[in-house]
Design a protein around this motif. Structure first.
Motif, mmCIF file in Angstrom:
data_model
loop_
_atom_site.group_PDB
_atom_site.id
_atom_site.type_symbol
_atom_site.label_atom_id
_atom_site.label_comp_id
_atom_site.label_asym_id
_atom_site.label_seq_id
_atom_site.Cartn_x
_atom_site.Cartn_y
_atom_site.Cartn_z
ATOM 1 N N MET A 1 0.829 -1.204 0.000
ATOM 2 C CA MET A 1 0.000 0.000 0.000
ATOM 3 C C MET A 1 0.866 1.258 0.000
ATOM 4 O O MET A 1 0.579 2.221 -0.710
ATOM 5 N N ASN A 2 1.937 1.255 0.798
ATOM 6 C CA ASN A 2 2.835 2.417 0.822
ATOM 7 C C ASN A 2 3.459 2.657 -0.541
ATOM 8 O O ASN A 2 3.549 3.791 -1.007
ATOM 9 N N GLN A 3 3.882 1.586 -1.198
ATOM 10 C CA GLN A 3 4.475 1.715 -2.517
ATOM 11 C C GLN A 3 3.451 2.267 -3.514
ATOM 12 O O GLN A 3 3.758 3.142 -4.313
ATOM 13 N N SER A 4 2.235 1.775 -3.461
ATOM 14 C CA SER A 4 1.179 2.267 -4.358
ATOM 15 C C SER A 4 0.861 3.729 -4.092
ATOM 16 O O SER A 4 0.665 4.510 -5.028
ATOM 17 N N MET A 5 0.824 4.112 -2.835
ATOM 18 C CA MET A 5 0.499 5.496 -2.484
ATOM 19 C C MET A 5 1.597 6.459 -2.928
ATOM 20 O O MET A 5 1.317 7.588 -3.328
ATOM 21 N N GLN A 6 2.848 6.030 -2.894
ATOM 22 C CA GLN A 6 3.948 6.888 -3.318
ATOM 23 C C GLN A 6 3.917 7.133 -4.815
ATOM 24 O O GLN A 6 4.353 8.171 -5.295
ATOM 25 N N GLN A 7 3.410 6.197 -5.578
ATOM 26 C CA GLN A 7 3.355 6.333 -7.028
ATOM 27 C C GLN A 7 2.057 6.969 -7.513
ATOM 28 O O GLN A 7 1.907 7.252 -8.687
#
Length: 125
Positions: free
Chosen positions: A29-35
């Protein structure tokens, strides 16, 4: 030891596996939110890349030109729709009317402000 007890080995293994899965989900989720692009958010807005352009004038290559230099050449009529242009990524030189990136610049550039002629000015008699 009672298998239904919270501290039994089976329960601890289940708990550990649940924590590991939760950590993986949080990381994804963190990776998706950063992108993710959020309209109106300055931090997430993609930075425009600065294009460079080359044009052919009188058989000579002129460039590299940035966008403002190209706009100046368009406004002073040094280049027109038939002028050959090239920018990185293009396989060959093409007329400006076939280069969408330059056509977009032309479409968004206002025409030069017309200066009044002496004939248009009121005459004092």
């Amino acid at each position: 030891m009672n298998d239904n007890n919270f501290f039994s080995v089976d329960r601890l293994v289940e708990f550990g596996m649940g924590i590991a899965m939760a950590q993986q989900m949080v990381n994804m989720m963190n990776q998706s939110m950063q992108q993710m692009y959020v309209p109106g958010s300055i931090q997430s807005m993609p930075q425009p890349k600065a294009n460079i352009y080359y044009v052919g004038i009188n058989g000579q290559q002129v460039g590299p030109l940035n966008e403002s230099e190209l706009i100046t050449m368009i406004n002073n009529r040094s280049v027109n729709k038939d002028t050959l242009a090239w920018m990185p990524g293009m396989p060959a030189w093409k007329p400006i009317e076939q280069v969408p990136e330059i056509l977009k610049i032309i479409a968004l550039t206002p025409p030069p402000l017309a200066q009044p002629n002496d004939q248009d000015l009121p005459q004092n008699t």
